[in-house]
Design a protein around this motif. Structure first.
Motif, PDB file in Angstrom:
ATOM      1  N   LEU A 183     -14.910  22.143 -22.901  1.00 52.70           N
ATOM      2  CA  LEU A 183     -14.529  20.811 -23.401  1.00 52.70           C
ATOM      3  C   LEU A 183     -15.596  19.777 -23.026  1.00 52.70           C
ATOM      4  N   ALA A 184     -16.126  19.897 -21.802  1.00 46.97           N
ATOM      5  CA  ALA A 184     -17.153  18.937 -21.354  1.00 46.97           C
ATOM      6  C   ALA A 184     -18.358  18.976 -22.285  1.00 46.97           C
ATOM      7  N   ALA A 185     -18.702  20.182 -22.768  1.00 49.64           N
ATOM      8  CA  ALA A 185     -19.834  20.311 -23.696  1.00 49.64           C
ATOM      9  C   ALA A 185     -19.557  19.590 -25.016  1.00 49.64           C
ATOM     10  N   LEU A 186     -18.271  19.339 -25.296  1.00 50.52           N
ATOM     11  CA  LEU A 186     -17.890  18.617 -26.523  1.00 50.52           C
ATOM     12  C   LEU A 186     -17.642  17.132 -26.239  1.00 50.52           C
ATOM     13  N   GLY A 187     -17.894  16.720 -24.984  1.00 51.97           N
ATOM     14  CA  GLY A 187     -17.638  15.315 -24.618  1.00 51.97           C
ATOM     15  C   GLY A 187     -16.170  15.045 -24.353  1.00 51.97           C
ATOM     16  N   LEU A 188     -15.417  16.103 -24.002  1.00 51.14           N
ATOM     17  CA  LEU A 188     -13.975  15.954 -23.765  1.00 51.14           C
ATOM     18  C   LEU A 188     -13.633  16.292 -22.315  1.00 51.14           C
ATOM     19  N   ARG A 189     -12.554  15.704 -21.823  1.00 53.34           N
ATOM     20  CA  ARG A 189     -12.119  15.935 -20.441  1.00 53.34           C
ATOM     21  C   ARG A 189     -10.594  16.085 -20.404  1.00 53.34           C
ATOM     22  N   ILE A 190     -10.135  17.057 -19.612  1.00 50.63           N
ATOM     23  CA  ILE A 190      -8.677  17.222 -19.467  1.00 50.63           C
ATOM     24  C   ILE A 190      -8.183  16.064 -18.615  1.00 50.63           C
ATOM     25  N   LYS A 191      -7.360  15.199 -19.197  1.00 53.65           N
ATOM     26  CA  LYS A 191      -6.862  14.037 -18.452  1.00 53.65           C
ATOM     27  C   LYS A 191      -5.638  14.420 -17.630  1.00 53.65           C
ATOM     28  N   SER A 192      -4.708  15.124 -18.252  1.00 52.70           N
ATOM     29  CA  SER A 192      -3.506  15.535 -17.507  1.00 52.70           C
ATOM     30  C   SER A 192      -2.828  16.711 -18.195  1.00 52.70           C
ATOM     31  N   VAL A 193      -2.143  17.477 -17.372  1.00 51.43           N
ATOM     32  CA  VAL A 193      -1.296  18.562 -17.877  1.00 51.43           C
ATOM     33  C   VAL A 193      -0.008  18.465 -17.083  1.00 51.43           C
ATOM     34  N   TYR A 194       1.119  18.365 -17.758  1.00 50.52           N
ATOM     35  CA  TYR A 194       2.365  18.423 -16.996  1.00 50.52           C
ATOM     36  C   TYR A 194       3.434  19.205 -17.751  1.00 50.52           C
ATOM     37  N   TYR A 195       4.412  19.617 -16.978  1.00 48.04           N
ATOM     38  CA  TYR A 195       5.426  20.547 -17.484  1.00 48.04           C
ATOM     39  C   TYR A 195       6.769  19.847 -17.623  1.00 48.04           C
ATOM     40  N   ARG A 196       7.548  20.241 -18.651  1.00 48.56           N
ATOM     41  CA  ARG A 196       8.830  19.597 -18.881  1.00 48.56           C
ATOM     42  C   ARG A 196       9.770  20.565 -19.619  1.00 48.56           C
ATOM     43  N   ASP A 197      11.021  20.209 -19.647  1.00 42.34           N
ATOM     44  CA  ASP A 197      12.071  20.870 -20.449  1.00 42.34           C
ATOM     45  C   ASP A 197      12.498  22.238 -19.927  1.00 42.34           C
ATOM     46  N   LEU A 198      13.806  22.327 -19.775  1.00 44.34           N
ATOM     47  CA  LEU A 198      14.385  23.614 -19.363  1.00 44.34           C
ATOM     48  C   LEU A 198      15.446  24.040 -20.382  1.00 44.34           C
ATOM     49  N   PHE A 199      16.649  23.534 -20.214  1.00 46.22           N
ATOM     50  CA  PHE A 199      17.742  24.081 -21.022  1.00 46.22           C
ATOM     51  C   PHE A 199      18.218  23.175 -22.151  1.00 46.22           C
ATOM     52  N   ALA A 200      17.726  21.918 -22.180  1.00 44.80           N
ATOM     53  CA  ALA A 200      18.238  20.991 -23.201  1.00 44.80           C
ATOM     54  C   ALA A 200      17.951  21.517 -24.611  1.00 44.80           C
ATOM     55  N   TYR A 201      16.720  21.997 -24.848  1.00 39.82           N
ATOM     56  CA  TYR A 201      16.409  22.451 -26.215  1.00 39.82           C
ATOM     57  C   TYR A 201      17.258  23.659 -26.621  1.00 39.82           C
ATOM     58  N   PRO A 202      17.300  24.728 -25.796  1.00 36.65           N
ATOM     59  CA  PRO A 202      18.172  25.840 -26.190  1.00 36.65           C
ATOM     60  C   PRO A 202      19.617  25.400 -26.396  1.00 36.65           C
ATOM     61  N   LEU A 203      20.089  24.462 -25.575  1.00 33.62           N
ATOM     62  CA  LEU A 203      21.482  24.019 -25.708  1.00 33.62           C
ATOM     63  C   LEU A 203      21.709  23.172 -26.970  1.00 33.62           C
ATOM     64  N   SER A 204      20.613  22.640 -27.531  1.00 36.07           N
ATOM     65  CA  SER A 204      20.746  21.866 -28.781  1.00 36.07           C
ATOM     66  C   SER A 204      20.948  22.800 -29.981  1.00 36.07           C
ATOM     67  N   GLY A 205      20.721  24.092 -29.765  1.00 36.59           N
ATOM     68  CA  GLY A 205      20.837  25.057 -30.865  1.00 36.59           C
ATOM     69  C   GLY A 205      19.562  25.194 -31.675  1.00 36.59           C
ATOM     70  N   GLY A 206      18.581  24.331 -31.419  1.00 30.53           N
ATOM     71  CA  GLY A 206      17.326  24.377 -32.171  1.00 30.53           C
ATOM     72  C   GLY A 206      17.589  24.236 -33.661  1.00 30.53           C
ATOM     73  N   PHE A 207      16.698  24.837 -34.471  1.00 34.15           N
ATOM     74  CA  PHE A 207      16.849  24.735 -35.929  1.00 34.15           C
ATOM     75  C   PHE A 207      17.707  25.872 -36.493  1.00 34.15           C
ATOM     76  N   SER A 208      18.063  26.847 -35.642  1.00 32.88           N
ATOM     77  CA  SER A 208      18.748  28.034 -36.176  1.00 32.88           C
ATOM     78  C   SER A 208      20.207  28.155 -35.794  1.00 32.88           C
ATOM     79  N   ASN A 209      20.605  27.570 -34.673  1.00 26.13           N
ATOM     80  CA  ASN A 209      21.972  27.801 -34.182  1.00 26.13           C
ATOM     81  C   ASN A 209      22.740  26.485 -34.048  1.00 26.13           C
ATOM     82  N   PRO A 210      24.065  26.575 -33.966  1.00 26.40           N
ATOM     83  CA  PRO A 210      24.852  25.364 -33.706  1.00 26.40           C
ATOM     84  C   PRO A 210      24.613  24.868 -32.287  1.00 26.40           C
ATOM     85  N   ALA A 211      24.771  23.568 -32.084  1.00 28.64           N
ATOM     86  CA  ALA A 211      24.559  22.995 -30.740  1.00 28.64           C
ATOM     87  C   ALA A 211      25.670  23.437 -29.785  1.00 28.64           C
TER      88      ALA A 211
END
Ligand code: SAM
Length: 253
Positions: A183-211
């Motif tokens: 990335l540095a060779a392209l003039g880019l820099r990793i500013k941040s990486v962070y992690y999120r989300d556990l069960f809320a999305y599966p519990l929403s049912g996503g696009f395939s299942n009921p919530a």
């Protein structure tokens, strides 16, 4: 298969859009995700790649949506490898990086298209210890962070498609030094990486299942998940947010 060969299953997109319109639970989870992406963007014009049903603009202002094909759902046809150089303040993508066979060709294209100081904001599946097990059990696409290796050019499967949900962890954790250097060779820099989300999305049912839970209860689940420390989420999370900034406009001719 080249980008030009991609055909779109418009019916699938239309079904997804219907599910979006009818499910407050699904919308509540995505709106939280879009808010998180918006918070990482700079003010000014934003281009979203791989927009699918094109709903991010409901929460992210000044957003131009796009996908490989111009459908009724997006503003433009744009390939991640040939982003129009229009001095974008931010280039966003959700669940798209892990479909790119040549991620560094995408980063190169983004580096050219961003204005100085501009950002790439990526929301991706996280192949964490728990996340990788979860996706292997419940999702049809592969999640193999170990396969994300130089030269970072990945073959398609028998259907001419590519997906590895381990792309984010592969690039940003396992191959962090190599990724940072390329990335540095392209003039880019990793500013941040962070992690999120556990069960809320599966519990929403996503696009395939009921919530499983109504929107208000999912908001409570998300509020709790947002309080979990990164030391825990790095092992458990299902998603990650990657922010990359253009630091050196001269690096790309
Ligand atoms: C898993 S879908 C994500 C759709 C949407 N962002 C969402 O989160 O629901 C991946 C998207 O990436 C797009 N895509 C795949 N390869 C691409 C490329 N080379 N350039 C731009 N978009 C691409 C696909 O057409 C698809 O819309």
């Amino acid at each position: 298969m080249s980008d030009a060969d991609i055909t779109y299953d418009l019916r699938l997109l239309q079904q997804s859009r219907k599910k979006w319109d009818r499910s407050p639970a699904l919308r509540s989870v995505y709106e939280d995700i879009f808010r998180a992406m918006a918070a990482e963007c700079l003010a000014g014009p934003k281009l979203e790649l791989g927009s699918g049903i094109g709903v991010a603009g409901e929460k992210i202002p000044d957003l131009v949506s796009s996908d490989l094909v111009k459908t009724e759902f997006v503003d433009r046809a744009v390939s991640a490898y040939e982003i129009p150089a229009e001095s974008w303040a931010s280039i966003l993508a959700m669940d798209t990086l892990h479909h790119l066979q040549r991620p560094f060709d995408f980063f190169k294209s983004a580096a050219t298209a961003l204005r100085p100081g501009g950002r790439i904001v990526l929301m991706e599946p996280a192949g964490t210890g728990f996340g990788a097990r979860f996706y292997r059990r419940f999702h049809h696409e592969p999640c193999v962070p170990e396969e994300i290796q130089p030269p970072f050019g990945f073959p398609t499967d028998g259907n001419g498609e590519f997906a590895n949900m381990g792309m984010g962890v592969g690039l940003m954790e396992r191959q962090r030094a190599e990724t940072a250097s390329r990335l540095a060779a392209l003039g880019l820099r990793i500013k941040s990486v962070y992690y999120r989300d556990l069960f809320a999305y599966p519990l929403s049912g996503g696009f395939s299942n009921p919530a499983w839970l109504p929107a208000w209860a999912l908001k409570v689940v998300m509020a709790i998940e947002h309080k979990l420390p990164q030391s825990v989420m790095r092992r458990l999370a299902l998603r990650m947010v990657i922010v990359i900034e253009k630091t050196d406009p001269a690096a790309i001719a």
